[in-house]
Design a protein around this motif. Structure first.
Motif, PDB file in Angstrom:
ATOM      1  N   ALA A   1      -4.087 -24.774  60.258  1.00 30.34           N
ATOM      2  CA  ALA A   1      -2.912 -24.348  61.019  1.00 30.34           C
ATOM      3  C   ALA A   1      -3.174 -23.043  61.763  1.00 30.34           C
ATOM      4  O   ALA A   1      -2.768 -22.886  62.920  1.00 30.34           O
ATOM      5  CB  ALA A   1      -1.712 -24.202  60.086  1.00 30.34           C
ATOM      6  N   VAL A   2      -3.856 -22.098  61.101  1.00 31.46           N
ATOM      7  CA  VAL A   2      -4.198 -20.830  61.758  1.00 31.46           C
ATOM      8  C   VAL A   2      -5.111 -21.092  62.952  1.00 31.46           C
ATOM      9  O   VAL A   2      -4.961 -20.464  64.013  1.00 31.46           O
ATOM     10  CB  VAL A   2      -4.862 -19.868  60.749  1.00 31.46           C
ATOM     11  N   ARG A   3      -6.044 -22.022  62.786  1.00 30.36           N
ATOM     12  CA  ARG A   3      -6.940 -22.375  63.889  1.00 30.36           C
ATOM     13  C   ARG A   3      -6.161 -22.956  65.071  1.00 30.36           C
ATOM     14  O   ARG A   3      -6.403 -22.601  66.225  1.00 30.36           O
ATOM     15  CB  ARG A   3      -7.978 -23.390  63.391  1.00 30.36           C
ATOM     16  N   PHE A   4      -5.189 -23.808  64.803  1.00 32.37           N
ATOM     17  CA  PHE A   4      -4.431 -24.468  65.853  1.00 32.37           C
ATOM     18  C   PHE A   4      -3.404 -23.535  66.516  1.00 32.37           C
ATOM     19  O   PHE A   4      -3.140 -23.634  67.718  1.00 32.37           O
ATOM     20  CB  PHE A   4      -3.688 -25.688  65.302  1.00 32.37           C
TER      21      PHE A   4
ATOM     22  N   PHE B   1       6.864 -20.183  64.682  1.00 36.07           N
ATOM     23  CA  PHE B   1       7.339 -20.470  63.331  1.00 36.07           C
ATOM     24  C   PHE B   1       6.199 -21.009  62.471  1.00 36.07           C
ATOM     25  O   PHE B   1       5.970 -20.562  61.349  1.00 36.07           O
ATOM     26  CB  PHE B   1       8.481 -21.488  63.422  1.00 36.07           C
ATOM     27  N   ILE B   2       5.437 -21.967  63.013  1.00 41.95           N
ATOM     28  CA  ILE B   2       4.338 -22.584  62.270  1.00 41.95           C
ATOM     29  C   ILE B   2       3.188 -21.602  62.093  1.00 41.95           C
ATOM     30  O   ILE B   2       2.635 -21.451  60.998  1.00 41.95           O
ATOM     31  CB  ILE B   2       3.852 -23.856  62.992  1.00 41.95           C
ATOM     32  N   GLY B   3       2.803 -20.910  63.170  1.00 37.23           N
ATOM     33  CA  GLY B   3       1.669 -19.997  63.117  1.00 37.23           C
ATOM     34  C   GLY B   3       1.906 -18.806  62.212  1.00 37.23           C
ATOM     35  O   GLY B   3       1.007 -18.397  61.452  1.00 37.23           O
ATOM     36  N   THR B   4       3.113 -18.242  62.261  1.00 38.85           N
ATOM     37  CA  THR B   4       3.434 -17.093  61.424  1.00 38.85           C
ATOM     38  C   THR B   4       3.438 -17.478  59.954  1.00 38.85           C
ATOM     39  O   THR B   4       2.902 -16.756  59.101  1.00 38.85           O
ATOM     40  CB  THR B   4       4.808 -16.516  61.821  1.00 38.85           C
TER      41      THR B   4
END
Length: 260
Positions: free
Chosen positions: A74-77, A182-185
């Motif tokens: 997820a961090v990569r994306f 929201f997803i990245g944080t």
């Protein structure tokens, strides 16, 4: 001489569980990847499923490496959408919550804690829905007490049963972040916490073993495929629809914790 089938089973199934349990665990790995890069919150359904198959504390050890892999993907994306400033105030409280959980983890009833946590999450969710319908827009991050309480309870919950997702998701929902932010944080916050938890599970609680880690690494491709699928699906969901879906998933996940 060992047969090929026996060697394959030793590699693919080091915990020597039934292949039915193995396949369900593989499905859980896929769901974790899907949740981390797509519909946050849906991964909560894996907590009661794995607990039924492996038991409370050991299931937390099985799940944790999957969460780390999912967070990495997820961090990569979503690395360009992370807002570390939104969660940095939570980190000290979350670390304190993890330490508290390590100290009392073997003395507290997991079922009682999860029931109380589920009630708390549902109560907070009811407030979010109320403010949505009333037109008011509260921001939990502006309250020192709510930020501290969110961090402390979230840290405790994530160590006890990897169950802090709904708490932190509610915190981010209150700030009305765009879905990618929201997803990245959430990914960078939980990646930090989950990496810290790994040695505690391994050396203190012994809920992670070399055999369980081997199974985790065998199933990494399922986490990756789930992450790709989640990223694709979330790109088709509008902002308002994404918020509604996350709220519904949090509510259902909390009910699952109560029923477990």
């Amino acid at each position: 001489m060992l047969s090929f089938a026996f060697m394959a089973e030793l590699i693919l199934n080091p915990l020597q569980v039934s292949w039915g349990v193995w396949l369900i665990t593989l499905a859980c790995a896929f769901i974790i990847g899907f949740s981390k890069s797509g519909l946050k919150g849906i991964g909560m359904v894996t907590i009661p499923v794995l607990a039924i198959m492996y038991g409370g504390m050991f299931s937390a050890g099985i799940l944790l490496p999957f969460l780390v892999f999912g967070d990495l993907f997820a961090v990569r994306f979503y690395r360009k959408n992370m807002s570390w400033s939104h969660v940095k105030r939570l980190m000290p409280f979350a670390l304190a919550g993890i330490l508290l959980a390590v100290l009392v983890g073997k003395m507290i009833s997991d079922d009682l804690f999860r029931n109380l946590m589920a009630v708390l999450v549902i109560s907070c969710l009811a407030l979010i829905v109320f403010f949505d319908f009333s037109g008011k827009k509260p921001d939990f991050s502006k309250s020192g007490f709510l930020s501290g309480f969110t961090g402390l309870s979230g840290g405790f919950a994530t160590m006890i049963g990897n169950a802090a997702g709904p708490i932190f998701d509610l915190y981010l929902l209150s700030m009305r972040l765009p879905k990618n932010s929201f997803i990245g944080t959430g990914a960078i916050f939980f990646l930090t916490l989950n990496i810290i938890k790994v040695p505690l599970h391994f050396f203190v609680w012994e809920s992670i073993t070399l055999a369980s880690l081997q199974m985790n690494f065998v199933m990494v491709p399922a986490v990756f495929i789930g992450a790709l699928a989640g990223r694709k699906v979330v790109s088709y969901i509008p902002e308002k629809g994404f918020r509604i879906i996350v709220i519904v998933i949090i509510a259902l996940s909390s009910i699952l914790l109560l029923l477990r």
